[in-house]
Design a protein around this motif. Structure first.
Motif, PDB file in Angstrom:
ATOM      1  N   HIS A  78      58.046  55.783  57.366  1.00 22.26           N
ATOM      2  CA  HIS A  78      58.178  54.133  56.814  1.00 22.26           C
ATOM      3  C   HIS A  78      56.911  52.952  57.625  1.00 22.26           C
ATOM      4  CE1 HIS A  78      61.176  54.603  53.919  1.00 22.26           C
ATOM      5  NE2 HIS A  78      62.103  55.674  54.563  1.00 22.26           N
ATOM      6  N   HIS A  79      56.866  53.625  58.871  1.00 27.73           N
ATOM      7  CA  HIS A  79      55.876  52.815  59.690  1.00 27.73           C
ATOM      8  C   HIS A  79      54.733  54.371  59.690  1.00 27.73           C
ATOM      9  CE1 HIS A  79      59.175  51.231  60.088  1.00 27.73           C
ATOM     10  NE2 HIS A  79      59.143  50.267  60.118  1.00 27.73           N
ATOM     11  N   PRO A  80      53.504  54.244  58.830  1.00 30.50           N
ATOM     12  CA  PRO A  80      52.619  54.871  59.183  1.00 30.50           C
ATOM     13  C   PRO A  80      51.451  54.876  60.026  1.00 30.50           C
ATOM     14  CG  PRO A  80      52.406  53.952  56.941  1.00 30.50           C
ATOM     15  CD  PRO A  80      54.300  53.580  57.411  1.00 30.50           C
ATOM     16  N   ASP A  81      51.658  53.795  60.715  1.00 28.82           N
ATOM     17  CA  ASP A  81      50.534  52.700  61.259  1.00 28.82           C
ATOM     18  C   ASP A  81      51.107  53.640  63.303  1.00 28.82           C
ATOM     19  OD1 ASP A  81      48.823  52.576  59.822  1.00 28.82           O
ATOM     20  OD2 ASP A  81      49.648  50.058  59.764  1.00 28.82           O
ATOM     21  N   ALA A  82      52.406  53.833  63.032  1.00 25.81           N
ATOM     22  CA  ALA A  82      53.244  54.015  64.230  1.00 25.81           C
ATOM     23  C   ALA A  82      52.535  55.465  65.177  1.00 25.81           C
ATOM     24  CB  ALA A  82      54.925  54.372  64.420  1.00 25.81           C
TER      25      ALA A  82
END
Length: 559
Positions: A136-140
């Motif tokens: 849900h937070h692919p940039d993390a």
């Protein structure tokens, strides 16, 4: 989202926007050859932001089917689903791609009933939570996802979260695994938490901790909660409103205090009547085989019993110096938290485990190995019955092993046993998967009765059953005691059920018996602090009483 009825007041809410709106939901499951069975029919409900709704009913009432529909989990299963479902503005029945992924875990998250099967046994729990976060937070980054996993594990009360995040599910207790599932659900800060029977297999103290945790998280985050359970005591202190289901339909709904305190429908009243009360005095069971006193030795005598697993310094003491007696026709309840040694004690009594030290006597004679006159009823009838053999053949196994009857005589005897436990004798050739949980437990009892035992060791025989089925099994055991003069060693974490069944009770903690005596005395005037703590954790049907108990637990925890 349109107009709906407020579950608190029963009045039209006009254009109120709800977190969840379900209208005319109908779900049919395929059963082969183009045939379907209806699981949910024309169901409507709503849940406001930050609200908590309990969905209750017997097994097969459609509760879990409704919960799964909120996350679109019936898609691609062959099920026919109609009606309207909205969760925070998203339709889980039609959403695709990124919108569906955002719903599952982002807007709404689910806590399943069995955490051991819901968690991957191969991966560390922290890695599993981090994976959910990165979806849900692919940039993390991996480091950020890992830090988030540790943070939510700490938030749900996992001690030393950074270190324990590297553990695998089998290294956690049942309560800690359930906390891990809740942590995973919280990872992306959902607006809705769907909890499907989250406390079913937990002992009373761990159950109270999980319910207190959910209550605290709601207060802290403002998330909505849809709680599915068959335990009305659980909903009493956990939700604002309750919806009662039967055969896929809504029977009654309203504020929890009103529904539990003054039910309008006969079915709701019947559910409440089936709930065992820990405060209710036990009714003595008269049996033809009971021995009140005299010179005859006890049916079972346990002295200084000890069981260690492992060797040397790494040995784990599961049972530590237990003394018990049980006379013919008597029922002795054994209660305690998970890990207290209850099941290990029961397995030694039946001969399934060999004691490390101490002595077990049956009728004054030292016991060695398995005995026909002592039989066990296991916790999970589904796993204790062979799925590839008919129930008749499973019940016949002890009779075939004895070798005293012909095949024809065995078939007659098995049909008689099935009838004795309330099953159709003609079900001989049916298989375990064709029966409900309560019916499978009756099969397990019939198998245990086949060798004509004098003592039944019942290990959590009703822990996974709904309240009405639970009441039926308890009534069956009481009838068998009266008719056959059976003695029971009844092992359970449910103190209310134990009070219904038992004449005396033994309370175990960390392998030792800390208190024992007549059940009414122990429950009415407990002497040991641990016994008092267990009784204080038992759910009550009064929402005000449940809130008071929660406040007392929180005060004790902070003291």
């Amino acid at each position: 989202m349109g107009a709906d009825t407020d579950l608190r007041t029963g009045t039209d809410t006009g254009t109120r926007t709800d977190l969840v709106t379900v209208s005319d939901l109908t779900v049919d499951f395929p059963v082969g050859e183009g045939r379907f069975v209806r699981a949910v029919e024309a169901l409507s409900l709503s849940l406001p932001d930050g609200g908590a709704l309990g969905v209750v009913g017997e097994s097969g009432s459609g509760k879990s089917t409704v919960a799964a529909a909120l996350l679109g989990l019936h898609r691609d299963t062959g099920a026919r689903v109609s009606g309207t479902v909205r969760v925070a503005g998203t339709d889980p029945l039609t959403a695709e791609g990124a919108e569906l992924r955002r719903l599952r875990g982002g807007l709404a998250a689910m806590v399943f009933q069995d955490p051991l099967s819901a968690l991957d046994p191969y991966y560390a729990v922290g890695d599993q939570i981090a994976e959910v976060y990165r979806v849900h937070h692919p940039d993390a980054s991996r480091r950020a996802a890992r830090a988030r996993a540790v943070a939510v594990l700490d938030r749900v009360g996992i001690p030393d979260a950074a270190r324990r995040s590297r553990a695998r599910p089998h290294e956690f207790s049942g309560g800690m695994r359930q906390r891990t599932l809740i942590a995973m659900a919280l990872a992306c800060e959902p607006r809705l938490l769907v909890a499907d029977e989250p406390t079913t297999a937990l002992d009373v103290t761990v159950q109270a901790q999980i319910l207190d945790l959910l209550h605290g998280l709601r207060a802290e985050t403002g998330m909505g909660l849809l709680l599915v359970t068959h335990d009305l005591g659980v909903v009493a202190g956990s939700v604002d409103e309750v919806l009662v289901m039967k055969d896929g339909r809504a029977v009654e709904r309203g504020p929890v205090a009103a529904v539990l305190g003054a039910p309008k429908e006969a079915y709701t009243a019947a559910l409440l009547a089936a709930v065992p009360r820990v405060e209710a005095a036990s009714a003595p069971v008269r049996t033809d085989g009971a021995v009140a006193d005299g010179d005859e030795p006890p049916l079972l005598a346990v002295r200084a019993l000890r069981k260690e697993f492992g060797r040397g310094r790494r040995a784990t003491v599961a049972v530590d110096g237990v003394d018990l007696t049980l006379r013919a026709g008597e029922a002795l309840g054994v209660v305690g938290e998970s890990g207290s040694g209850k099941t290990t004690l029961g397995r030694m009594v039946t001969g399934l485990l060999t004691p490390t030290a101490g002595e077990i006597r049956h009728g004054g004679v030292p016991a060695h190995g398995l005995r026909r006159d002592v039989q066990m009823v296991f916790q999970d009838p589904a796993s204790s019955l062979n799925p590839r053999r008919s129930i008749g053949e499973s019940v016949a196994d002890p009779l075939r092993a004895a070798g005293a009857l012909t095949d024809a005589e065995i078939r007659v005897r098995v049909r008689g046993l099935l009838a004795q436990v309330g099953l159709d004798p003609e079900a001989y050739h049916r298989y375990p998967h064709e029966f409900s949980g309560g019916q499978r437990q009756r099969v397990g009892i019939a198998r245990a009765l086949a060798p004509e035992p004098r003592l039944l060791v019942c290990d959590e025989p009703v822990s996974a059953l709904d309240v009405t089925t639970q009441a039926q099994i308890v009534e069956l055991l009481g009838r068998l005691r009266r008719e056959l003069g059976l003695a029971l060693l009844f092992i359970a974490h449910d103190l209310a059920v134990v009070r219904q069944v038992s004449d005396r009770v033994a309370v175990m903690r960390r392998g030792a018996v800390v208190e024992q005596g007549p059940v009414d005395r122990v429950y009415g005037a407990p002497e040991h602090p641990y016994t008092r703590a267990l009784l204080a954790a038992v759910p009550v049907l009064d929402p005000a009483g449940a809130a008071q108990r929660r406040a007392q637990r929180l005060e004790s925890a902070s003291a």
